[in-house]
Design a protein around this motif. Structure first.
Motif, PDB file in Angstrom:
ATOM      1  N   LEU A 132     110.937   7.747  20.041  1.00 44.95           N
ATOM      2  CA  LEU A 132     110.615   6.936  18.956  1.00 44.95           C
ATOM      3  C   LEU A 132     110.453   5.491  19.290  1.00 44.95           C
ATOM      4  CD1 LEU A 132     113.737   8.378  16.864  1.00 44.95           C
ATOM      5  CD2 LEU A 132     111.470   8.648  16.464  1.00 44.95           C
ATOM      6  N   CYS A 133     110.987   4.922  20.487  1.00 43.52           N
ATOM      7  CA  CYS A 133     110.943   3.443  20.928  1.00 43.52           C
ATOM      8  C   CYS A 133     109.323   3.259  21.289  1.00 43.52           C
ATOM      9  CB  CYS A 133     111.794   3.271  22.064  1.00 43.52           C
ATOM     10  SG  CYS A 133     113.686   3.429  21.685  1.00 43.52           S
ATOM     11  N   CYS A 134     108.682   4.223  21.981  1.00 43.33           N
ATOM     12  CA  CYS A 134     107.417   4.080  22.254  1.00 43.33           C
ATOM     13  C   CYS A 134     106.427   4.291  21.029  1.00 43.33           C
ATOM     14  CB  CYS A 134     106.967   5.403  23.130  1.00 43.33           C
ATOM     15  SG  CYS A 134     107.611   5.207  24.778  1.00 43.33           S
ATOM     16  N   ILE A 135     106.730   5.073  19.981  1.00 41.04           N
ATOM     17  CA  ILE A 135     106.128   4.909  18.845  1.00 41.04           C
ATOM     18  C   ILE A 135     106.152   3.395  18.163  1.00 41.04           C
ATOM     19  CG2 ILE A 135     105.821   5.791  16.360  1.00 41.04           C
ATOM     20  CD1 ILE A 135     106.911   8.435  17.510  1.00 41.04           C
ATOM     21  N   ALA A 136     107.460   2.924  18.205  1.00 39.97           N
ATOM     22  CA  ALA A 136     107.540   1.596  17.687  1.00 39.97           C
ATOM     23  C   ALA A 136     106.761   0.663  18.342  1.00 39.97           C
ATOM     24  CB  ALA A 136     108.898   1.165  17.648  1.00 39.97           C
ATOM     25  N   LEU A 137     106.706   0.706  19.858  1.00 42.77           N
ATOM     26  CA  LEU A 137     105.844  -0.100  20.624  1.00 42.77           C
ATOM     27  C   LEU A 137     104.351  -0.100  20.462  1.00 42.77           C
ATOM     28  CD1 LEU A 137     107.659   0.260  23.919  1.00 42.77           C
ATOM     29  CD2 LEU A 137     107.802  -1.805  22.757  1.00 42.77           C
ATOM     30  N   LEU A 138     104.098   1.181  20.241  1.00 44.64           N
ATOM     31  CA  LEU A 138     102.588   1.289  19.593  1.00 44.64           C
ATOM     32  C   LEU A 138     102.440   0.645  18.243  1.00 44.64           C
ATOM     33  CD1 LEU A 138     100.040   2.707  20.103  1.00 44.64           C
ATOM     34  CD2 LEU A 138     100.563   4.787  19.260  1.00 44.64           C
ATOM     35  N   ASN A 139     103.136   0.819  17.329  1.00 46.70           N
ATOM     36  CA  ASN A 139     102.952  -0.018  15.900  1.00 46.70           C
ATOM     37  C   ASN A 139     102.737  -1.287  16.150  1.00 46.70           C
ATOM     38  OD1 ASN A 139     103.332   2.746  14.798  1.00 46.70           O
ATOM     39  ND2 ASN A 139     105.342   2.246  14.343  1.00 46.70           N
ATOM     40  N   LEU A 140     103.721  -1.903  16.946  1.00 45.61           N
ATOM     41  CA  LEU A 140     103.609  -3.268  17.212  1.00 45.61           C
ATOM     42  C   LEU A 140     102.351  -3.689  17.877  1.00 45.61           C
ATOM     43  CD1 LEU A 140     107.219  -4.218  18.723  1.00 45.61           C
ATOM     44  CD2 LEU A 140     106.244  -5.079  16.527  1.00 45.61           C
ATOM     45  N   THR A 141     101.796  -3.116  18.792  1.00 45.59           N
ATOM     46  CA  THR A 141     100.571  -3.607  19.341  1.00 45.59           C
ATOM     47  C   THR A 141      99.223  -3.258  18.482  1.00 45.59           C
ATOM     48  OG1 THR A 141     100.346  -1.270  20.430  1.00 45.59           O
ATOM     49  CG2 THR A 141     101.522  -3.264  21.588  1.00 45.59           C
ATOM     50  N   PHE A 142      99.405  -2.864  17.465  1.00 45.65           N
ATOM     51  CA  PHE A 142      98.443  -2.742  16.518  1.00 45.65           C
ATOM     52  C   PHE A 142      97.991  -4.211  15.911  1.00 45.65           C
ATOM     53  CE2 PHE A 142      98.824   1.827  16.107  1.00 45.65           C
ATOM     54  CZ  PHE A 142      97.152   2.056  16.272  1.00 45.65           C
ATOM     55  N   ALA A 143      99.032  -5.047  16.130  1.00 47.53           N
ATOM     56  CA  ALA A 143      98.461  -6.748  15.902  1.00 47.53           C
ATOM     57  C   ALA A 143      98.334  -7.193  17.162  1.00 47.53           C
ATOM     58  CB  ALA A 143     100.054  -7.212  15.335  1.00 47.53           C
ATOM     59  N   ALA A 144      97.146  -7.778  17.231  1.00 44.30           N
ATOM     60  CA  ALA A 144      96.444  -8.133  18.408  1.00 44.30           C
ATOM     61  C   ALA A 144      97.157  -9.278  19.189  1.00 44.30           C
ATOM     62  CB  ALA A 144      95.225  -8.819  18.250  1.00 44.30           C
ATOM     63  N   GLU A 145      98.029 -10.086  18.397  1.00 44.70           N
ATOM     64  CA  GLU A 145      98.925 -10.970  18.941  1.00 44.70           C
ATOM     65  C   GLU A 145     100.211 -10.235  19.702  1.00 44.70           C
ATOM     66  OE1 GLU A 145      99.673 -11.360  14.519  1.00 44.70           O
ATOM     67  OE2 GLU A 145      97.930 -10.677  15.709  1.00 44.70           O
ATOM     68  N   ALA A 146     100.300  -9.379  19.321  1.00 42.09           N
ATOM     69  CA  ALA A 146     101.558  -8.437  19.950  1.00 42.09           C
ATOM     70  C   ALA A 146     101.617  -8.003  21.476  1.00 42.09           C
ATOM     71  CB  ALA A 146     102.315  -7.509  19.204  1.00 42.09           C
ATOM     72  N   VAL A 147     100.067  -7.493  21.874  1.00 40.29           N
ATOM     73  CA  VAL A 147      99.785  -6.961  22.865  1.00 40.29           C
ATOM     74  C   VAL A 147     100.004  -7.596  24.328  1.00 40.29           C
ATOM     75  CG1 VAL A 147      97.676  -6.302  24.105  1.00 40.29           C
ATOM     76  CG2 VAL A 147      97.709  -5.985  21.688  1.00 40.29           C
ATOM     77  N   GLU A 148     100.146  -8.999  24.418  1.00 43.68           N
ATOM     78  CA  GLU A 148     100.390  -9.509  25.566  1.00 43.68           C
ATOM     79  C   GLU A 148     101.850  -9.646  25.627  1.00 43.68           C
ATOM     80  OE1 GLU A 148      98.572 -13.109  26.417  1.00 43.68           O
ATOM     81  OE2 GLU A 148      96.658 -12.621  27.136  1.00 43.68           O
ATOM     82  N   PRO A 149     102.576 -10.165  24.779  1.00 37.94           N
ATOM     83  CA  PRO A 149     104.093 -10.088  24.784  1.00 37.94           C
ATOM     84  C   PRO A 149     104.653  -8.910  25.102  1.00 37.94           C
ATOM     85  CG  PRO A 149     103.555 -11.513  23.035  1.00 37.94           C
ATOM     86  CD  PRO A 149     102.274 -10.823  23.536  1.00 37.94           C
ATOM     87  N   VAL A 150     104.138  -7.681  24.477  1.00 39.27           N
ATOM     88  CA  VAL A 150     104.625  -6.359  24.880  1.00 39.27           C
ATOM     89  C   VAL A 150     104.349  -5.893  26.221  1.00 39.27           C
ATOM     90  CG1 VAL A 150     104.438  -3.768  24.422  1.00 39.27           C
ATOM     91  CG2 VAL A 150     104.712  -5.515  22.508  1.00 39.27           C
TER      92      VAL A 150
END
Length: 208
Positions: A132-150
């Motif tokens: 479930l945590c991995c799905i949430a991380l995937l959800n976040l990275t659909f925002a380009a600005e989240a990719v680097e911080p994640v």
């Protein structure tokens, strides 16, 4: 939110059980709200209350790993409280507006790092809720600005001292903030076994 973030009382087993029941009931009610798509953006709006929902869930997720906490039994060997927290976070990270709220530069010092801290802790522990945590991380990275911080996230060593993550930028995050070269950031993250990238790699190879 008060029942979710309430600390467990010491000593009295009945008081602890009552607090746990209230927390589970509050988490269940919040989860039910997040199941309705129309509620997701208002719950995670740019207002202070919206930030509190994500912040409280993030802290509760990390605190659920405390070895002294009493787990609430759920399906498939999951801790029921942790399952509800992760599922609510999943639902809240679906709308693009919420990703922007969580990742926005004004909140980066606390909201995103606090969320990544909790998600990384569960993934690193290879708990049943890790998917479930991995799905949430995937959800976040659909925002380009989240990719680097994640991608460059490394939890701080002060977690064991009980300090809130929002007060302690990680090495990788500090490099990101200071505009260090991508190659240097990547080397530091991949060279740290506690980084989010390495934690995800471990569960993929362990559970393959």
């Amino acid at each position: 939110l008060r029942d979710i973030s309430a600390a467990s009382p010491g000593g009295d087993a009945r008081a602890k059980k009552a607090t746990r029941r209230r927390r589970t009931a509050a988490l269940s009610q919040l989860h039910d709200l997040t199941e309705k798509p129309d509620n997701r953006v208002p719950l995670c709006s740019g207002s202070g209350a919206g930030r509190d929902v994500v912040g409280v869930l993030s802290d509760a997720l990390f605190d659920s790993l405390d070895p002294e906490s009493v787990p609430s039994e759920g399906p498939d060997g999951m801790d029921e409280d942790r399952r509800l927290i992760c599922w609510s976070i999943n639902n809240l990270t679906v709308p693009y507006e919420n990703k922007t709220t969580i990742v926005s530069s004004g909140n980066f010092a606390g909201l995103l790092r606090g969320l990544l801290r909790g998600l990384t802790a569960v993934v690193s522990s290879n708990l049943p809720e890790a998917y479930l945590c991995c799905i949430a991380l995937l959800n976040l990275t659909f925002a380009a600005e989240a990719v680097e911080p994640v991608a460059y996230f490394v939890p701080p060593p002060s977690d064991s001292e009980g300090m809130r993550m929002r007060r302690h930028p990680s090495t990788a995050q500090q490099l990101w903030r200071d505009g260090a070269r991508t190659s240097e950031m990547t080397a530091r993250v991949l060279g740290n076994p506690e980084s989010l990238m390495r934690a995800v790699e471990r569960i993929m190879t362990t559970n393959a």
